[in-house]
Design an enzyme around this catalytic site. Structure first.
Site, PDB file in Angstrom:
ATOM      1  N   THR A  15       0.810  -1.236   0.000  1.00 61.60           N
ATOM      2  CA  THR A  15       0.000   0.000   0.000  1.00 61.60           C
ATOM      3  C   THR A  15       0.841   1.282   0.000  1.00 61.60           C
ATOM      4  OG1 THR A  15      -0.171  -0.294   2.385  1.00 61.60           O
ATOM      5  CG2 THR A  15      -2.056  -0.960   1.080  1.00 61.60           C
ATOM      6  N   GLY A  20       3.925  -2.530   7.899  1.00 61.11           N
ATOM      7  CA  GLY A  20       4.214  -3.143   9.192  1.00 61.11           C
ATOM      8  C   GLY A  20       5.649  -3.629   9.218  1.00 61.11           C
ATOM      9  N   GLU A  46      -6.420  -6.511   4.172  1.00 55.78           N
ATOM     10  CA  GLU A  46      -6.615  -7.699   3.336  1.00 55.78           C
ATOM     11  C   GLU A  46      -7.915  -7.584   2.548  1.00 55.78           C
ATOM     12  OE1 GLU A  46      -4.834 -11.009   3.627  1.00 55.78           O
ATOM     13  OE2 GLU A  46      -3.242 -10.127   4.797  1.00 55.78           O
TER      14      GLU A  46
END
Lengths: 706, 706
Positions: B160, B199, B452
């Protein structure tokens, strides 16, 4: 001196086409009504708008009210920062009228709800408890002791216990009169009697308004209010017999120092019992009041404030979600030369946000009306005397408003919480960042569904009132306007929507009638169920418990109808372009609420399945119509970027630049915080030699032995 | 040697009657089925239950997994604590099979979802990206470089961007082939192209799997995956051209170090592009794959895992809310000698929690089945070769599961989030405390509705699949079982519930038929709306957008029906007392879902208004029946107090003692943190002399001058 204009490259053209600031400008240019006029309408007049604008500007320049680092404060920092703000607010409190100050507080509640609550614990709850429960003399005494100036006195409100919340009559803390000493002994008899959730107890309060069971000469008289000193104001050490603790981390509003309090035989003078209603004489004679209801004024005010607050917080949430949706683009559209489509142009995104926008207008207009009603009623209550005819009327009105506001408080706070969450999800991943504001807004707001009356319990109260109104109407009593439709049961039950064409449904009158028919039916069903329970031999309370689901359902539908009515009324009073745009919003609200409750409209056959299909289809149409004016409508909320405090909701639409800058400001790069201690030993560990399995530790292999 | 039994005083009798531990024992004694047997059923067998119990015990004794101070950690402490846990997990990973380890991770995900995600970023996303996108040789290369052992390598997953989430093909980051150097140049061309939400980027990762637009010889080939080194593993300094920042505070899961990454012309060898599908040769020839779908395997696994997770997290939330409701008492009942009533005995409280309990069983049983289906399918996919007939079949199945799982991921995560919030609110004020666990659970779980695959987008995908299935069915194609009812449109459209008595509705077969009728109708309507849009001249994509609300509605109802089907199927396979209790739970789920969607059942006239009234009334009856077994049912979830980590959810019911102890442990009393700096100057300020208004400053008064 114009420079020669270079033709734009393809890249530059594309960048311009998707530029968020330009996208926002486009939306703003669509306004087909006077935005300023709508702001005045929502604020209650131009003067009120100017005041709000002044407050927003004054807060923004106050260094104590700095908000852009807010989400990175630890609980301790937040607690300290929140206390610090008292200073600014006291300054204003002493320099302006209560009315003006209240409006200032309304703005503050949108900026920092945690501070608003902590300040409100003293000025709202503690001083409110004095106003409601103290005699004039007692009130004067506590004013002299600093209750308004905070001179050596900060109060808290000690009602709930760890084992008792909504059941106030069941509180366990005792206040036993010791006639010999002319004192009350305040005591916590069990663990479950521990005062809990007490805002301000952990670090702020010197005194508490304590709710405890009055016991005189061995007899219990129910829950009364007592002022109990907690701390020495010069050292903040707790006084003997007082045990106070911090109850720590919460879902939100960590700026408030909620605590617990246990009393071990703490003695206070008899005069510290607030005796406006129940009186205890020097010799232990107890005089009880005739009109128990009068103590509910403060609760009522809280509920009305929460309807208003639900509207205000929804404004803020929608400002963020709708402005972001106006500039955020997703998925290329081949017909638009590969330019990505604005979220707001997706029918599904319109469906997600436009009904919530409509609902916000419904809550705002209803909140204004209820505030007016409350002020009017309290004015009359103040001036009325016991025995007056006006007093009886006001008490009747109080009873009604008490129930209406109970249902609306529950309904509106639930709606607002859900609006925040839906706005947050509509921002995609960025809604999960603390800096975009919606996560914290949810966490702060969530408590509103529980405090000042748990929403489920309040809704049930409202449902109980509807059942009893129905039963009174059946006996011929003329009901007050809010439930007046129950006087027309004969014409409403079984009524079908009779329109010459489907399009005729798009009239507020038809929708109002539809809600009346549906509500009349569900209230009637609940009442019949209640009566059947009574006939089966249940007592009144048990019968009400048994039909609680029907009560809840009736109260929910009644609240929907009530809000739509208020909205439609308000639109009728306006004219011109403003009426035109608000009528669209109002119809969207009406159609959407019907769709949401399609089961009820079909169950009682007000609408046919075919008409219901039409309603569903028209929700899409009105979503699109409202979407066209979405940015001008949000602009009319007139919240400054400072109040919104979210890069996604900034007025100019420059969301990415502001979001990136905010994240960078909060998290300066520096030394890696734990590379040497944790990561290095992990990723540089000895992979081959160190494992126990590979070591023979000197043991000869079987091969060697052979 | 028995002691003489003293008769109990009134006070002691009362204390015993309301004692929470005794209240819990009472509830547990009601079990009319074998709890252990149900646990085995839910866990997938006795062996699996034993494993889970071992994992829970091992975690509980691991000091790194200490959880009771969790809610008071600051973001930095949490980040560090989370990294520390890697050590324990690596130990297990290297000592047990992948299957066993996966089960361990499932338990960990319930204990500390933040850690689970941070660990999963490397082993799930990064390694998963290698598995899905690397050739065998490339995969071997990265294993040798430490991808499994974490030797000088921790990976992150950089998909992303700040301006692009769901629209993966629209990512802006570029990977341009430099033929001369045989390298790719990874570059972030704009602010909106900044990799965002990554992350592990802020503090953990040495390498990233970067998704970027492949550009070879000026031509774009779409989004591909590249491994890009980010940091020097010996110092953790970022490499040249890499700009990494921390994106800071989030709504939840603050143990994960999400960050942003900007690349400025970063060069990587050609071999760092993962070339399982698309290949780029030394001379810049690009070979594209035939079967684009094959890359979706990892996404699918994530979705199935989230259905399972939704069931597991709901288990935990309900363990807290239902156990608390079994011991919390509120409002005295005069008929029970003034003893307060358990929350669980209020019909309205049963209404709040029992349908959610039933829904949790539905999600758990569906999750198990989908996991099995996924494993089966992936096994076949691994062994199939291009051109095989089996491969075509698997790909068809993949397509179907992809859609079903999309809808279920969305539906189940929304349900779970709402379950957590309803459980939280049902605990009253205590639900707002961080220590009671539900607030944090909400904050951690919320992201599941977005990541997701955003839930709305996934639901629309599922709706699109339903429309195309309908259209294929109309052309005579035999559909797969999940949407098989669309092959029976003729018999379903217009079908009414034909039962000889109202009680006959209480049969899973009738409910299944009802859902089929309703779903057939809404899917048909959506398909007709789509076809009408096409006829109006819209292209396929625009037509789908226009009917998105109908798609959403169809997918939602289809998911309801699907879950009920799976639940009813599972109940059929059981026998004895267990079947009896689960049948009640299953019928409650069925009736409740019909009531929730009454509008649809009445719209298509499957039920008459009278039958619908019966359904509503029966929901109350089944709520009461399930409430009777509520504690045994919750016990069957078999979560230890350590996993539940909430004093309100403790197994023995001793809630107040544990809650009080927890709050005291977290907030030891000490020095007042800011009395001297803030409170003292405020409440001891000079009230009389200091104000400017009172000072004449030497000016003579007018009186003096006269």
């Amino acid at each position: 001196m114009s420079t020669i204009q270079q033709p734009l490259s393809e890249k530059e053209k594309y960048a311009l086409a998707v530029d968020p600031v330009r996208s926002m400008d486009e939306e703003r240019a669509k306004a087909n009504f006077n935005i300023r006029e709508l702001t005045y309408l929502l604020d209650g007049g131009e003067k009120s708008t100017s005041l709000k604008e002044r407050f927003m500007a004054e807060l923004e320049r106050d260094p104590l009210f700095k908000m852009d680092d807010f989400h990175d404060l630890t609980k301790s920092e937040l607690r300290e920062r929140t206390m610090e703000k008292f200073r600014s607010l006291l300054h204003y409190l002493q320099n302006e009228s209560v009315d003006i100050f209240r409006k200032r507080m309304e703005v503050i509640s949108m900026v920092d709800p945690g501070f608003w609550t902590r300040f409100g614990v003293h000025y709202g709850l503690f001083v409110g408890a004095l106003q409601s429960n103290a005699t004039a003399g007692q009130f004067g005494y506590w004013l002299e002791r600093g209750a308004l100036s905070l001179s050596k006195l900060i109060g808290c409100f000690a009602m709930t216990e760890i084992g008792h919340g909504s059941n106030v009559p069941g509180l366990e803390t005792t206040a036993t009169f010791d006639e010999a000493a002319d004192q009350f002994i305040i005591h916590t008899p069990t663990l479950t009697a521990t005062k809990w959730w007490i805002g301000g107890a952990a670090h702020s309060a010197t005194h508490a308004a304590v709710f405890a069971q009055l016991i005189v000469k061995g007899k219990k008289y129910g829950t009364k209010c007592f002022v109990v000193p907690l701390r020495d104001p010069s050292t903040y050490n707790t006084l003997p017999g007082i045990n106070i603790g911090d109850i720590g981390k919460k879902m939100g509003r960590d700026g408030i120092d909620n605590g617990y309090i246990q009393f071990t035989n703490v003695r206070i003078p008899r005069g510290y019992m607030l005796q406006k209603h129940t009186k205890v004489s020097r010799t232990g004679e107890v005089q009880e009041p005739k009109l128990q209801q009068l103590t509910y004024g403060a609760l009522l005010q809280g509920r009305v404030a929460m309807v208003v607050d639900s509207g205000n917080v929804s404004k803020k949430a929608l400002s963020i979600a709708i402005r972001y949706a106006a500039v955020r683009r997703q998925f290329a559209n081949s017909k638009a030369g590969g330019i990505e489509t604005k979220l707001l142009d997706y029918p599904i995104h319109q469906r997600r946000l436009m009904p919530l926008l409509a609902q916000t207008f419904a809550m705002l207009l209803t909140g204004s009306e209820m505030t007016e009603m409350y002020n009017n009623m309290m004015g009359r209550l103040e001036s009325a005397k016991e025995g007056d005819k006006d007093l009886d009327e006001v008490i009747e009105m109080l009873k009604e408003t008490h129930s209406t506001s109970a249902g609306l408080k529950a309904f509106c706070t639930w709606n607002c919480l859900s609006t925040i969450e839906q706005c947050r999800q509509s921002c995609g991943g960025h809604g999960y960042s603390a800096y975009t504001g919606l996560a914290g807004m949810y966490q702060d707001f969530a408590v509103q569904c529980t405090w000042e009356g748990d929403n489920t319990i309040l809704t049930l109260q409202a449902g109980r009132y509807l059942i009893s109104s129905y039963r009174e109407a059946m006996k011929g009593k003329k009901l007050s306007p809010g439930v007046g439709y129950l006087n027309n049961l004969d014409s409403l039950i079984g009524k079908k929507c009779q329109v010459s064409s489907l399009d005729a449904i798009l009239d507020p009158k038809v929708i109002i009638e539809g809600w009346q028919v549906v509500c009349a039916n569900v209230v009637k069903n609940a009442a019949l169920e209640f009566e059947a329970c009574c006939k089966r031999g249940l007592d009144v309370d048990d019968a009400y418990e048994q039909c609680s689901q029907s009560r809840l359902y009736a109260a929910k539908l009644h609240s929907y109808g009530y809000l739509f009515n208020r909205f439609a009324d308000a639109v009728k009073k306006i004219d011109g372009q403003l009426q035109k745009v608000l009528l669209d919003v109002c119809l969207l609200y009406g159609l959407y609420t019907i769709e949401e409750n399609a089961g009820a409209f079909l169950q009682y056959e007000y609408f046919t399945p075919q008409q219901m299909e039409f309603v569903r289809a028209k929700v899409n149409v009105y979503c699109k119509a409202v979407r066209d004016q979405a940015i001008p409508l949000v602009d009319s909320f007139n919240l400054s970027d400072y109040v919104i405090n979210s890069p996604l909701g900034c007025k100019d639409g420059n969301v990415y630049v502001k979001y990136f800058a905010q994240v960078q400001r909060q998290n300066p790069q520096g030394e890696h915080p734990y590379f040497d201690r944790l990561i290095k030993p992990l990723i540089h560990r000895d992979m081959d030699g160190g494992d126990i399995e590979d070591e023979q530790a000197g043991l000869e292999s079987e091969d060697d032995e052979e």
